[in-house]
Design a protein around this motif. Structure first.
Motif: not given
Length: 272
Positions: A101-102, A104-105, A109, A204, A223
């Motif tokens: 998740t992180w 990919t975030h 971005k 997320r 993040i």
């Protein structure tokens, strides 16, 4: 092999059952009933004169022959898709990037660092907490928390990942608990007791809640530091710190689109 006819459709169904790990999940993706899939897999095994699955209550597990067949037909499938794709897309190579998740975030971005308007590569982000198989081409580039040991994989070490608690200035001293199969979620489950404002099943969502000032989220520092609304409200959690590895298949590392993306991703993580 005997003289029985192999139905090529059975091989497509085999790919679905092998990837889904069972009949029920494969039934949803193939629009066939579990009974039909089970019968077709038995027929395929009889024709090929080899056992492809170990059948358990929890699902269908591939045998050694099944794994070999999956790897071979995954490559054949990819070749067929390339040959039959419309010209408008056939000339544009697809690179699937698998990450949690992180990560990919962060990649989304900073998409501007991975591609340009002139780039001919189509990137597909696959956000999964589980490790996808690069040998079976579920992903072309993957992120791992440990150095891979498979002989067919090549890797590059990225910057170290650290976790810390984050919240807005006036947020309540209550945690946002994540219910997921991740080390950070496990730490929250062991450490924060009942001092929680709410629970979420998607990591997320904890970031979104923290940004809105609802509580404390446990986030990777790459993040948390990205969002100016958030402040570190505690020390890094040492037991969650780990190295991160960028991984691809040794046969793919010299492809221009893969080589370019690996270099761009490495440059991106040097900034964090």
């Amino acid at each position: 092999m005997n003289d029985k006819y192999i139905d090529w459709n059975d091989l497509k169904l085999f790919l679905a059952v092998a990837r889904e790990g069972g009949l029920s999940a494969a039934a949803r993706s193939t629009q066939r009933s579990p009974a039909t899939l089970g019968r077709r897999m038995h027929q395929l095994e009889r024709v090929m004169e080899r056992e492809l699955f170990h059948r358990h209550d929890r699902g269908y597990e591939l045998t050694t022959d099944g794994k070999a067949l999956l790897e071979e037909f995954t490559q054949i499938e990819a070749q067929i898709l390339r040959q039959t794709a419309p010209l408008s897309t056939a000339l544009r190579p697809l690179v699937k990037i698998s990450a949690g998740t992180w990560t990919t975030h962060l990649l989304i971005k900073r998409l501007d660092m991975l591609t340009t308007p002139q780039s001919n590569t189509l990137i597909r982000f696959v956000a999964e907490e589980k490790i996808l198989s690069i040998s079976h081409r579920e992903a072309v580039i993957g992120f791992r928390n440990q150095r891979p040991t498979e002989d067919f994989l090549v890797c590059r070490k990225l910057s170290r990942v650290e976790f810390a608690p984050y919240a807005t200035k006036n947020a309540p001293d209550l945690w946002i608990k994540v219910i997921a199969n991740t080390p950070s979620a496990g730490w929250l489950n062991r450490s924060i007791g009942n001092n929680i404002v709410c629970e979420v099943n998607n990591p997320r969502s904890s970031l979104d809640l923290a940004i809105e000032g609802n509580g404390i989220a446990l986030l990777p520092t790459f993040i948390g530091d990205m969002h100016p609304q958030l402040l570190r409200v505690g020390k890094t959690i040492e037991e969650l710190s780990h190295d991160q590895w960028l991984v691809t298949h040794h046969e793919d590392r010299y492809l221009p689109e893969v080589r370019s993306l690996i270099q761009r991703i490495s440059t991106l993580f040097e900034c964090y």
